[in-house]
Design a protein around this motif. Structure first.
Motif: not given
Length: 321
Positions: A98-102, A74-76
């Motif tokens: 980050l919202k989409i991911m977790d 996410v950071q990269f």
């Protein structure tokens, strides 16, 4: 003019500046310096850059109080998207990713991203101001002091957003909601955003990490110069990197491409580094920082696209947060 067209124009300008730097600096001389360089020092610089990339992830994980490993892609990717926008204004992309991911609410992660920016800018200001004490008699002193003042004001604005709800709501309503990814902000978001508090201990530790990261970035420039048998004060290298990045971001060119290189080359010239070496070293330095970072971002995109639906990150559709 659409945002995409504007972004493409700026990126074309950056590439044109980089091409001009190479052509005006005699490509044959650049190649000659390259083949004489000590590549083991360049490789060491690349390893340090990889470490600092992971250290930036750790800093965000510390502020967000979440797992380190899950934040790496996410950071990269978020930093890559941000670097391709003027002034790196797309930093909130990380919160949306980050919202989409977790499922982490943007209102929870956005304060940590703002603190990330505040701590980085504060570290840059300190090292850039230090560099101005070395370069006080050069043509960059006035521009540098203006940059320090502007970035100091920016830190104050960010802090006001974090600690003053009335000021923050004004900024959200007049500026932030106009960003495509954040156009669906509502009062519930504002309430949740100001309910998030990051402890002083984490902020202090994050600032120490930010200072260490910029010291390592300066060390990478020092090692690259050493690879071309040009030795400067390592602390001067840190100041030059900070001041160049500051002016590069202020130029609004994507990732500061072109503007950062020019300033860095001229600063190195001003302390006695010969132009062919300065140009070659700066191009290598930027390759193992900016372009390597873009490569990490692209790899993260490929990884995340297999885990989540990145079509949700459509800049024209927004996201309910």
């Amino acid at each position: 003019m659409s945002l995409k067209i504007y972004r493409n124009i700026l990126f074309a300008v950056s590439l044109a500046i980089l091409a001009a730097i190479v052509l005006l600096s005699n490509p044959a001389q650049i190649y000659s310096e390259l083949i004489k360089s000590r590549f083991e020092l360049v490789i060491l610089g690349l390893l340090i850059t990889t470490f600092t990339a992971l250290l930036r992830v750790f800093k965000w994980a510390l502020l967000l109080k979440t797992r380190f490993l899950s934040l790496i892609p996410v950071q990269f990717l978020g930093i890559t998207v941000s670097m391709l926008t003027p002034g790196r204004v797309a930093e909130p992309t990380k919160a949306v990713l980050l919202k989409i991911m977790d499922g982490t609410p943007v209102s929870k992660s956005l304060p940590s991203i703002i603190w990330e920016r505040v701590l980085d800018i504060a570290a840059i200001i300190i090292f850039a101001f230090f560099s101005l004490t070395i370069l006080a008699q050069t043509q960059f002193s006035l521009l540098g002091y203006i940059g320090v003042v502007v970035f100091s004001v920016l830190v104050i604005v960010f802090l006001l957003i974090l600690y003053s709800k009335s000021f923050g709501m004004t900024i959200f309503n007049k500026i932030i909601i106009k960003l495509p990814l954040l156009k669906n902000l509502n009062q519930e978001f504002i309430r949740s955003f100001y309910a998030v508090r990051i402890g002083r201990e984490r902020i202090t530790f994050g600032f120490v990490i930010a200072l260490f990261i910029w010291l390592l970035d300066g060390l990478v420039l020092y090692l690259v110069l050493l690879a071309f048998n040009a030795e400067i004060n390592p602390l001067a290298a840190v100041g030059i990197v900070s001041l160049s990045v500051m002016i590069g971001v202020a130029s609004s060119l994507p990732g500061g491409l072109g503007s950062t290189e020019i300033v860095m080359i001229l600063l190195l010239n001003s302390i006695g580094v010969q132009n062919p070496i300065a140009v070659t070293a700066v191009l290598i330095y930027r390759f193992i920082t900016i372009w390597y970072g873009l490569t990490l971002g692209f790899a993260s995109f490929l990884y995340l696209s297999r885990k989540i639906n990145l079509h949700e990150l459509n800049l024209n559709s927004g996201l309910k947060i």
